[in-house]
Design a protein around this motif. Structure first.
Motif, PDB file in Angstrom:
ATOM      1  N   ARG A  46      49.920 -44.056 -30.755  1.00  0.00           N
ATOM      2  CA  ARG A  46      50.192 -44.326 -29.337  1.00  0.00           C
ATOM      3  C   ARG A  46      49.692 -43.182 -28.462  1.00  0.00           C
ATOM      4  NH1 ARG A  46      55.187 -46.250 -31.004  1.00  0.00           N
ATOM      5  NH2 ARG A  46      56.114 -44.244 -30.504  1.00  0.00           N
ATOM      6  N   THR A  47      49.914 -41.963 -28.917  1.00  0.00           N
ATOM      7  CA  THR A  47      49.461 -40.795 -28.160  1.00  0.00           C
ATOM      8  C   THR A  47      47.942 -40.783 -28.061  1.00  0.00           C
ATOM      9  OG1 THR A  47      51.376 -39.546 -28.937  1.00  0.00           O
ATOM     10  CG2 THR A  47      49.544 -38.278 -28.056  1.00  0.00           C
ATOM     11  N   GLN A  48      47.269 -41.063 -29.168  1.00  0.00           N
ATOM     12  CA  GLN A  48      45.809 -41.069 -29.164  1.00  0.00           C
ATOM     13  C   GLN A  48      45.271 -42.232 -28.333  1.00  0.00           C
ATOM     14  OE1 GLN A  48      44.990 -38.258 -29.870  1.00  0.00           O
ATOM     15  NE2 GLN A  48      44.381 -37.952 -31.987  1.00  0.00           N
ATOM     16  N   LEU A  49      45.927 -43.389 -28.363  1.00  0.00           N
ATOM     17  CA  LEU A  49      45.510 -44.527 -27.545  1.00  0.00           C
ATOM     18  C   LEU A  49      45.661 -44.197 -26.064  1.00  0.00           C
ATOM     19  CD1 LEU A  49      44.610 -47.479 -27.220  1.00  0.00           C
ATOM     20  CD2 LEU A  49      47.020 -48.124 -27.394  1.00  0.00           C
ATOM     21  N   ILE A 104      33.923 -33.843 -24.518  1.00  0.00           N
ATOM     22  CA  ILE A 104      34.454 -32.542 -24.949  1.00  0.00           C
ATOM     23  C   ILE A 104      35.967 -32.483 -24.712  1.00  0.00           C
ATOM     24  CG2 ILE A 104      34.456 -30.082 -24.390  1.00  0.00           C
ATOM     25  CD1 ILE A 104      31.408 -30.372 -23.929  1.00  0.00           C
ATOM     26  N   CYS A 105      36.388 -32.908 -23.521  1.00  0.00           N
ATOM     27  CA  CYS A 105      37.832 -32.900 -23.216  1.00  0.00           C
ATOM     28  C   CYS A 105      38.601 -33.811 -24.168  1.00  0.00           C
ATOM     29  CB  CYS A 105      38.069 -33.330 -21.775  1.00  0.00           C
ATOM     30  SG  CYS A 105      37.517 -32.121 -20.565  1.00  0.00           S
ATOM     31  N   TYR A 106      38.044 -34.981 -24.463  1.00  0.00           N
ATOM     32  CA  TYR A 106      38.715 -35.916 -25.357  1.00  0.00           C
ATOM     33  C   TYR A 106      38.881 -35.326 -26.750  1.00  0.00           C
ATOM     34  CZ  TYR A 106      39.693 -39.832 -28.355  1.00  0.00           C
ATOM     35  OH  TYR A 106      40.272 -40.640 -29.300  1.00  0.00           O
ATOM     36  N   GLU A 111      42.342 -33.309 -30.925  1.00  0.00           N
ATOM     37  CA  GLU A 111      42.637 -32.333 -31.978  1.00  0.00           C
ATOM     38  C   GLU A 111      43.961 -31.634 -31.713  1.00  0.00           C
ATOM     39  OE1 GLU A 111      39.133 -29.919 -32.014  1.00  0.00           O
ATOM     40  OE2 GLU A 111      38.076 -31.278 -33.388  1.00  0.00           O
ATOM     41  N   ARG A 112      44.248 -31.344 -30.439  1.00  0.00           N
ATOM     42  CA  ARG A 112      45.533 -30.720 -30.103  1.00  0.00           C
ATOM     43  C   ARG A 112      46.685 -31.669 -30.411  1.00  0.00           C
ATOM     44  NH1 ARG A 112      46.190 -29.294 -24.155  1.00  0.00           N
ATOM     45  NH2 ARG A 112      44.182 -28.358 -24.571  1.00  0.00           N
ATOM     46  N   ASN A 113      46.504 -32.967 -30.111  1.00  0.00           N
ATOM     47  CA  ASN A 113      47.533 -33.957 -30.444  1.00  0.00           C
ATOM     48  C   ASN A 113      47.795 -33.983 -31.948  1.00  0.00           C
ATOM     49  OD1 ASN A 113      47.849 -34.741 -27.807  1.00  0.00           O
ATOM     50  ND2 ASN A 113      46.565 -36.549 -27.994  1.00  0.00           N
ATOM     51  N   ASP A 118      51.104 -32.570 -36.611  1.00  0.00           N
ATOM     52  CA  ASP A 118      51.258 -31.894 -37.899  1.00  0.00           C
ATOM     53  C   ASP A 118      52.402 -30.880 -37.841  1.00  0.00           C
ATOM     54  OD1 ASP A 118      50.408 -31.333 -40.601  1.00  0.00           O
ATOM     55  OD2 ASP A 118      49.656 -29.418 -39.819  1.00  0.00           O
ATOM     56  N   GLU A 119      52.474 -30.104 -36.769  1.00  0.00           N
ATOM     57  CA  GLU A 119      53.560 -29.135 -36.621  1.00  0.00           C
ATOM     58  C   GLU A 119      54.912 -29.837 -36.533  1.00  0.00           C
ATOM     59  OE1 GLU A 119      52.722 -26.650 -33.284  1.00  0.00           O
ATOM     60  OE2 GLU A 119      50.859 -25.896 -34.165  1.00  0.00           O
ATOM     61  N   HIS A 120      54.947 -30.944 -35.791  1.00  0.00           N
ATOM     62  CA  HIS A 120      56.199 -31.688 -35.645  1.00  0.00           C
ATOM     63  C   HIS A 120      56.673 -32.241 -37.000  1.00  0.00           C
ATOM     64  CE1 HIS A 120      59.274 -34.197 -33.907  1.00  0.00           C
ATOM     65  NE2 HIS A 120      58.774 -35.235 -34.572  1.00  0.00           N
ATOM     66  N   VAL A 121      55.742 -32.801 -37.760  1.00  0.00           N
ATOM     67  CA  VAL A 121      56.116 -33.374 -39.061  1.00  0.00           C
ATOM     68  C   VAL A 121      56.575 -32.260 -39.995  1.00  0.00           C
ATOM     69  CG1 VAL A 121      55.158 -34.479 -41.110  1.00  0.00           C
ATOM     70  CG2 VAL A 121      54.696 -35.427 -38.864  1.00  0.00           C
ATOM     71  N   ARG A 122      55.904 -31.142 -39.974  1.00  0.00           N
ATOM     72  CA  ARG A 122      56.306 -30.047 -40.878  1.00  0.00           C
ATOM     73  C   ARG A 122      57.622 -29.427 -40.470  1.00  0.00           C
ATOM     74  NH1 ARG A 122      52.543 -29.418 -44.513  1.00  0.00           N
ATOM     75  NH2 ARG A 122      50.390 -29.909 -44.024  1.00  0.00           N
ATOM     76  N   ARG A 123      57.953 -29.466 -39.148  1.00  0.00           N
ATOM     77  CA  ARG A 123      59.238 -28.937 -38.679  1.00  0.00           C
ATOM     78  C   ARG A 123      60.390 -29.877 -39.003  1.00  0.00           C
ATOM     79  NH1 ARG A 123      57.050 -27.581 -33.367  1.00  0.00           N
ATOM     80  NH2 ARG A 123      57.825 -29.628 -32.864  1.00  0.00           N
TER      81      ARG A 123
END
Length: 124
Positions: A46-49, A104-106, A111-113, A118-123
């Motif tokens: 959803r975030t990527q869409l 470039i912005c996309y 990648e930041r998303n 990844d950080e959220h899942v690992r936390r």
């Protein structure tokens, strides 16, 4: 002295082996596509869409407005610069610059998303 047959595992407290548990479970949920992992993946999609639609709108709206703007502003068709007509110079480089900048912005934001996901899942 101690018993020579007894083995001891020594690890640094920051290694993954030293702290098994919930963090590994969240990553495992995503990899094994459990219902919780599916919820995580749907949130990422959803975030990527949303990002893709935002970038598409940011590109399409100016491109759609460009013919309207050029229809209102008189551009001399006889003017030439570097062998190309002025209307082509007004249309060409800015459009490509917009597309490259949007790409470039996309990519950076996507990648930041993914890093945030990844950080959220690992936390979790």
């Amino acid at each position: 002295m101690g018993d020579p047959s007894r083995r001891v595992s020594v690890s640094h407290p920051r290694t993954r082996a030293a702290r098994p548990g919930r963090r590994d479970a969240a990553v495992r949920d995503v990899h094994e596509q459990t219902p919780l992992g599916e919820v995580y993946m749907k949130a990422l999609m959803r975030t990527q869409l949303r990002l893709g639609l935002l970038v598409c709108a940011a590109v399409c709206l100016p491109l759609a407005a460009l013919p309207l703007l050029l229809g209102r502003v008189p551009v001399p068709h006889w003017a030439r610069l570097w062998g190309a007509g002025l209307p082509w110079l007004v249309l060409g480089p800015p459009v490509y610059a917009l597309l490259v900048a949007a790409g470039i912005c996309y990519v950076r934001r996507a990648e930041r998303n993914e890093r945030d996901f990844d950080e959220h899942v690992r936390r979790s």
